[in-house]
Design an enzyme around this catalytic site. Sequence first.
Site, PDB file in Angstrom:
ATOM      1  N   THR A   1       0.927  -1.214  -0.075  1.00  0.00           N
ATOM      2  CA  THR A   1      -0.072  -0.036   0.071  1.00  0.00           C
ATOM      3  C   THR A   1       0.894   1.403  -0.025  1.00  0.00           C
ATOM      4  O   THR A   1       0.399   2.445  -0.065  1.00  0.00           O
ATOM      5  CB  THR A   1      -1.189   0.194   1.341  1.00  0.00           C
ATOM      6  OG1 THR A   1       0.011  -0.042   2.555  1.00  0.00           O
ATOM      7  CG2 THR A   1      -2.153  -1.014   1.112  1.00  0.00           C
ATOM      8  N   GLY A   2       2.142   1.091   0.155  1.00  0.00           N
ATOM      9  CA  GLY A   2       3.038   2.243  -0.004  1.00  0.00           C
ATOM     10  C   GLY A   2       3.272   2.905  -1.469  1.00  0.00           C
ATOM     11  O   GLY A   2       2.468   2.304  -2.304  1.00  0.00           O
TER      12      GLY A   2
ATOM     13  N   LYS B   1      -3.555  -3.015   7.766  1.00  0.00           N
ATOM     14  CA  LYS B   1      -4.370  -3.136   6.767  1.00  0.00           C
ATOM     15  C   LYS B   1      -4.974  -4.505   6.337  1.00  0.00           C
ATOM     16  O   LYS B   1      -5.543  -4.651   5.302  1.00  0.00           O
ATOM     17  CB  LYS B   1      -3.808  -2.267   5.578  1.00  0.00           C
ATOM     18  CG  LYS B   1      -3.449  -1.150   5.800  1.00  0.00           C
ATOM     19  CD  LYS B   1      -2.906   0.004   4.684  1.00  0.00           C
ATOM     20  CE  LYS B   1      -2.964   1.528   5.118  1.00  0.00           C
ATOM     21  NZ  LYS B   1      -2.450   2.254   4.219  1.00  0.00           N
TER      22      LYS B   1
ATOM     23  N   ILE C   1      14.118  -4.764  -2.943  1.00  0.00           N
ATOM     24  CA  ILE C   1      14.276  -3.767  -3.687  1.00  0.00           C
ATOM     25  C   ILE C   1      14.858  -2.438  -3.137  1.00  0.00           C
ATOM     26  O   ILE C   1      15.749  -1.708  -3.483  1.00  0.00           O
ATOM     27  CB  ILE C   1      12.998  -3.097  -4.393  1.00  0.00           C
ATOM     28  CG1 ILE C   1      12.402  -4.267  -5.181  1.00  0.00           C
ATOM     29  CG2 ILE C   1      13.250  -1.879  -5.303  1.00  0.00           C
ATOM     30  CD1 ILE C   1      13.132  -5.338  -6.104  1.00  0.00           C
ATOM     31  N   THR C   2      14.503  -2.459  -1.673  1.00  0.00           N
ATOM     32  CA  THR C   2      15.046  -1.356  -0.688  1.00  0.00           C
ATOM     33  C   THR C   2      16.330  -0.919  -0.794  1.00  0.00           C
ATOM     34  O   THR C   2      17.251  -1.955  -0.652  1.00  0.00           O
ATOM     35  CB  THR C   2      14.434  -1.549   0.718  1.00  0.00           C
ATOM     36  OG1 THR C   2      12.978  -1.890   0.392  1.00  0.00           O
ATOM     37  CG2 THR C   2      14.691  -0.380   1.231  1.00  0.00           C
ATOM     38  N   GLU C   3      16.774   0.331  -0.903  1.00  0.00           N
ATOM     39  CA  GLU C   3      18.063   0.855  -0.511  1.00  0.00           C
ATOM     40  C   GLU C   3      18.414   1.242   0.568  1.00  0.00           C
ATOM     41  O   GLU C   3      17.496   1.897   1.228  1.00  0.00           O
ATOM     42  CB  GLU C   3      18.409   1.672  -1.764  1.00  0.00           C
ATOM     43  CG  GLU C   3      19.831   2.133  -1.734  1.00  0.00           C
ATOM     44  CD  GLU C   3      20.235   3.325  -2.865  1.00  0.00           C
ATOM     45  OE1 GLU C   3      19.403   3.768  -3.642  1.00  0.00           O
ATOM     46  OE2 GLU C   3      21.321   3.730  -2.798  1.00  0.00           O
TER      47      GLU C   3
ATOM     48  N   TYR D   1      19.393  -1.590 -17.689  1.00  0.00           N
ATOM     49  CA  TYR D   1      18.074  -1.200 -18.765  1.00  0.00           C
ATOM     50  C   TYR D   1      18.813  -0.701 -20.059  1.00  0.00           C
ATOM     51  O   TYR D   1      18.311  -1.088 -21.076  1.00  0.00           O
ATOM     52  CB  TYR D   1      17.223   0.114 -18.204  1.00  0.00           C
ATOM     53  CG  TYR D   1      16.804  -0.151 -16.779  1.00  0.00           C
ATOM     54  CD1 TYR D   1      16.896  -1.401 -16.216  1.00  0.00           C
ATOM     55  CD2 TYR D   1      16.347   1.007 -16.047  1.00  0.00           C
ATOM     56  CE1 TYR D   1      16.337  -1.682 -14.952  1.00  0.00           C
ATOM     57  CE2 TYR D   1      15.830   0.761 -14.873  1.00  0.00           C
ATOM     58  CZ  TYR D   1      15.598  -0.515 -14.213  1.00  0.00           C
ATOM     59  OH  TYR D   1      15.014  -0.654 -12.890  1.00  0.00           O
TER      60      TYR D   1
ATOM     61  N   GLU E   1      30.899  -3.853 -11.541  1.00  0.00           N
ATOM     62  CA  GLU E   1      31.451  -2.559 -11.234  1.00  0.00           C
ATOM     63  C   GLU E   1      32.442  -2.638 -10.115  1.00  0.00           C
ATOM     64  O   GLU E   1      32.750  -3.674  -9.767  1.00  0.00           O
ATOM     65  CB  GLU E   1      30.252  -1.636 -10.773  1.00  0.00           C
ATOM     66  CG  GLU E   1      29.590  -2.063  -9.348  1.00  0.00           C
ATOM     67  CD  GLU E   1      28.359  -1.273  -9.324  1.00  0.00           C
ATOM     68  OE1 GLU E   1      27.613  -0.837 -10.141  1.00  0.00           O
ATOM     69  OE2 GLU E   1      28.043  -1.000  -7.938  1.00  0.00           O
TER      70      GLU E   1
ATOM     71  N   HIS F   1      26.579   3.604  -5.411  1.00  0.00           N
ATOM     72  CA  HIS F   1      25.919   2.335  -4.772  1.00  0.00           C
ATOM     73  C   HIS F   1      27.071   2.041  -3.445  1.00  0.00           C
ATOM     74  O   HIS F   1      28.272   2.429  -3.430  1.00  0.00           O
ATOM     75  CB  HIS F   1      26.420   1.127  -5.713  1.00  0.00           C
ATOM     76  CG  HIS F   1      25.525   0.982  -6.972  1.00  0.00           C
ATOM     77  ND1 HIS F   1      25.632   0.583  -8.079  1.00  0.00           N
ATOM     78  CD2 HIS F   1      24.125   1.504  -6.767  1.00  0.00           C
ATOM     79  CE1 HIS F   1      24.681   0.392  -8.833  1.00  0.00           C
ATOM     80  NE2 HIS F   1      23.606   1.181  -8.116  1.00  0.00           N
TER      81      HIS F   1
END
Lengths: 289, 379
Positions: free
Chosen positions: A17-18, A43, A97-99, A160, A210, A248
Amino acid sequence: MSVFIDQQTRLVVQGITGRDGSFHTRQMIGYGTKVVAGVTPGKGGQLFDSVVPVFDTVADAVRETQANTAVIYVPAAVAASAIFEAADAGVPLIVCITEGIAVLDMTRVLPYLHERGARLIGPNCPGLISPARSKVGIIPGNICRPGRVGVVSRSGTLTYEIVHQLSTQGLGQSTCVGIGGDPLIGTNFIHCLSAFQADTETDAVVMIGEIGGTDEQQAADFVQQAMTKPVIGFIAGQTAPPGRRMGHAGAIISGSSGTAAEKMAAFARAGIAVMKRPADVVPLLKERL
Amino acid sequence: MNLHEYQARDILRRHGIPVPPGEVATTTDEARAIAARLGPGPVVVKAQVHAGGRGKAGGVKLAANPAEAAAHAAKILGMTIKGFTVRRVLVAPAADIASESYVGIIVDRTSQRPVLMVSAAGGIDIEEVAARTPEKIHRLAVDPRYGLLAHQALGLALKLHRDIAQARATADIMQRLYAAFYAVGASLAEINPLVTTRDGAVAALDAKIVIDDNELDRRPEIAALRDTSAEAPSEVAAREAGLTFIKLDGAVGCCVNGAGLAMATMDLVKYYGGAPANFLDIGGSSNPQKVVSALQIITADASVRAILFNIFGGITRCDDVATGIVQATRAFPLQVPLVIRLTGTNEELAVQILTQAGFPALTDMDEAVKQAVAQAKAA
């Protein structure tokens, strides 16, 4: 077949829901991913977009929906906790996914996952996509095409760029995996190379590394010893100064270790074709396919 | 985030590690007063900057009395070491050293664990020791679930001392250093040198701590130790605007979304014969204000002769970046040429916005980099 995810993937979205979680859940559903559940504490019982049931805990979501993969979009402060929770609920594949997760938190998360046999992809990664089958994370579906090239990368937008070059020049992908830009990650190059080597629908692999650490050097040894499929490699950060974190958390040359030059040399020694620039990917692959 | 030596010493002291006295001075008068307070006997005056090799650069001096301490402080304060201006000195009693060793903790990327490193070859550059005589460094990967166990610490300490009392004291210091490492969210903590004095005591003479930037949000007391005067003003401004920026020496200013693509763009600038002026990642969000801040920071660098935008729209929407470019260039007219490459999400809309504002937009990365390099050379 594809690597790590396919049509059998049943996804639970932590942080559905974020702001980021809701946006990317819609993108994933639009791409055809089976999003079976969401989790936002407090929720539980709601429906996301009138379709996806929301639960208070990952354990509830797994019990009710048989979710077998989790993706995490929660803020950094609670992301390590979200990984622990998914592993505790018995989810075998967790994509974070969170950084911004603290490295010392990861020193505790990783043994916990290992004991439970769970695989983590990330953190600080764009996730993965098997074109036309499933997507878990944030890689834009429209730049990918189904095909037989495996892609594994520490980066997001650079991936990408390279996938875009492949797709527009007729080379589709079996699976693209973003393993993440942090110093401690759950799935490294070797895990992905090994999976691509075993995948009957992958003919060649593009590896995008990298500066920082020695994961690429170890991957080069693995390619030399254990892979029969052609591998093309790129290293970002040839112009990076030592001792500075290049965006990074893991992209840093420590002393004289972790430079682009040393990684490119390791690639060359292992018989990996080294791209000098992203646009080299298609010509180098075509020579080897 | 790097801490100064005096800040690292404070942290060690709070964790019960023996650290000799010492205070920080920002003026020569303060240096004289501290030396007088520390009593008779010589003192050292040490530059507090985020750079190694302070001794070789003349930033560490021995003083026999308060007057000499003030004289040294006068020379060291304001001195530049590896590009950093010295604004503080640490004044501490000169130790009566019998032996020096090294104790450090890092997080090892391969074993994915905190690793304790010790060496009897202390007081010198540990990277040099690692490169030349790696057998002189003893390493132990610690299981973070149990921490550094007493017998492990003692086993390592015995590599440094023959005397059991000293070994026990050092083992205790190692366990406290390990606790401090987790308590402050460090990515590196080292005591170099760890000394034994002629009376047999063990103490941490110099300390270095680097904090994981990802820890700062939840540790405001550590974040407050940041010394922005020790950083490039452009990098401070970038951080405040939510951008990652690193200044370099070239003439092609780079503005890119994503760290990997930003590095690859810099590399491509070099491939085509130019030199990048900076690393700049505007991040994944779609916020025109970030583009405005990015352009302000890049154009503040007088050596920039051309600016290159390289945007691959995934989450980032190309039209938002285009809007930001138009807003920024209206607010402050650019003195240098701008080359823009955008592709991906909402590319067509972005090209339309830019074309209306009189900016040509490219879609090929190589072509854009070539043009930026050529324009920087022509300027």
